[in-house]
Every structure is written in structure tokens, then in C-alpha cells.
Design an enzyme around this catalytic site. Structure first.
Site, PDB file in Angstrom:
ATOM      1  N   ASP A   1      37.791  36.036  37.730  1.00 19.10           N
ATOM      2  CA  ASP A   1      37.418  37.261  38.339  1.00 19.10           C
ATOM      3  C   ASP A   1      36.744  38.396  37.145  1.00 19.10           C
ATOM      4  O   ASP A   1      37.100  39.676  37.080  1.00 19.10           O
ATOM      5  CB  ASP A   1      38.833  38.118  38.767  1.00 19.10           C
ATOM      6  CG  ASP A   1      38.498  39.344  39.481  1.00 19.10           C
ATOM      7  OD1 ASP A   1      37.222  38.997  40.221  1.00 19.10           O
ATOM      8  OD2 ASP A   1      39.328  40.133  39.920  1.00 19.10           O
ATOM      9  N   LEU A   2      35.724  37.679  36.502  1.00 17.82           N
ATOM     10  CA  LEU A   2      35.120  38.720  35.615  1.00 17.82           C
ATOM     11  C   LEU A   2      34.068  39.361  36.472  1.00 17.82           C
ATOM     12  O   LEU A   2      33.270  39.029  37.382  1.00 17.82           O
ATOM     13  CB  LEU A   2      34.369  37.842  34.621  1.00 17.82           C
ATOM     14  CG  LEU A   2      34.934  37.088  33.623  1.00 17.82           C
ATOM     15  CD1 LEU A   2      34.194  35.968  33.015  1.00 17.82           C
ATOM     16  CD2 LEU A   2      35.733  38.095  32.593  1.00 17.82           C
TER      17      LEU A   2
END
Length: 196
Positions: A44-45
Site C-alpha cells: 500500500d505504498l
């Protein structure tokens, strides 16, 4: 403050390439090298998950844009005083060999094509996200601003060229068919695999 919050607070004015974008990119890649070395994938960058270590701001002068007479105009902009960042939000982090991997990861705008096409995912999904983040920090705009799979794949294709045939063939039955013309017209192999 996150990199996104800083962009938003400054009207999405891009960060200077050097030292800001350069330093942010280096630190992000070093963080991924560390995580991937532990067989962890962040999943979830996004700019919201990268925090400035210091909220101090400095005014920086520079030349921007053209003026009516063809000259350049001086403008003072605010930039973070420090380029030191840290990656946060490991709630979705997954070990690469986890048998319970979700089929959908990442916030849409930072999601790689292998996730959309349900090809399975691994470390490269984090690298794809990192590339999208660096482009956004440099331009001030989201690289793939969409909320729709078809449009997302079309934007990726527009930016990077046609998807490799091997990639589309590996996609589970019916998934790639929703987005691509997988049957070439008679005698026209060149149109195969273009986004609809």
C-alpha cells in the site's frame, strides 16, 4: 506531515527534482530493499504513507515558466526544510510466500497491471507503486488518475506502450478479455492485444 499532505497544502506544486525528489526516491527504494530483504511486500505504498521526518518549511527562490517577453520569472516557493522521510502503514504488509495473499492490493492509482489482470503479485508491485509515487512528486499530478480498471490499463498502455502478449495470455480466462481485443482480425496480427 505526509508527502501528499505537503503537496496538497501547497496547491500540488511539485517538489524540486534535486535534492527533494532525488532524496525521497532514494530513501523509498532503500526502504523497499530492506522490506523485500525480509520477504515482506508493503502492498500500500502511496504519498500518504510516506512521512516527512520534520515539518519545517523553508522558502526557496527559483526561475519558473515563461513571461510575455520570453524571459523567466522568479518565484519563491515553500519546500520541506529536510528531505528525510519514513515509510509507514504496514497493516497490509504480506510475506511473499503467504498462501492467503489478497487478489487486490494497493490504492488504485498506484496498482500495477499484474494486479489488475489477476496475474499474481510479488515484490515488483511495490516497485511499480514507487515509480508512480516518484512521477507524482516530480510533476505534482497523479500519474494514473482513474477509478476504473479499463481506463487504468488504457492509461498504462498509453504511457508505456502495448502490453506484452505473454502477459495477457497468462491472465485468468475472462479477465484480460474484458479489457483487450484478444482475437486479432483475420490476417492482422499487429492489432492483437490492444486495449479496447
Amino acid at each position: 506531515m505526509s508527502l501528499y499532505d505537503f503537496l496538497k497544502a501547497h496547491n500540488y506544486r511539485p517538489y524540486p527534482l534535486y535534492p527533494h525528489v532525488h532524496d525521497f526516491a532514494r530513501q523509498l527504494l532503500e526502504s523497499l530493499e530492506f522490506l523485500h530483504g525480509m520477504q515482506l511486500i508493503h502492498t500500500d505504498l502511496k504519498p500518504e504513507n510516506i512521512l516527512l521526518r520534520d515539518n519545517a518549511v523553508v522558502a526557496k527562490g527559483g526561475e519558473v515558466g515563461g513571461t510575455e517577453g520570453g524571459g523567466r520569472k522568479k518565484r519563491v516557493v515553500e519546500v520541506p526544510a529536510s528531505t528525510q522521510v519514513k515509510v509507514i502503514d504496514f497493516g497490509g504488509a504480506t510475506y511473499d510466500d503467504d498462501a492467503r495473499k489478497s487478489t487486490t492490493i494497493n490504492t488504485r492509482q498506484y496498482r500495477g497491471p499484474e494486479v489488475i489482470l489477476e496475474l499474481g503479485w510479488s515484490y515488483p508491485s511495490d516497485l511499480w507503486s514507487a515509480g508512480c509515487i516518484v512521477a507524482e512528486l516530480y510533476t505534482g499530478d497523479v500519474l494514473f488518475a482513474t477509478h476504473n480498471n479499463m481506463e487504468h490499463l488504457a492509461l498504462i498502455e498509453r504511457c508505456l506502450g502495448p502490453f506484452p502478449r505473454e502477459m495477457l495470455v497468462r491472465s485468468p480466462k475472462g479477465v484480460a478479455d474484458k479489457f483487450f481485443n484478444l482475437t486479432p482480425p483475420e490476417g492482422k496480427d499487429g492489432d492483437w492485444g490492444r486495449c479496447r
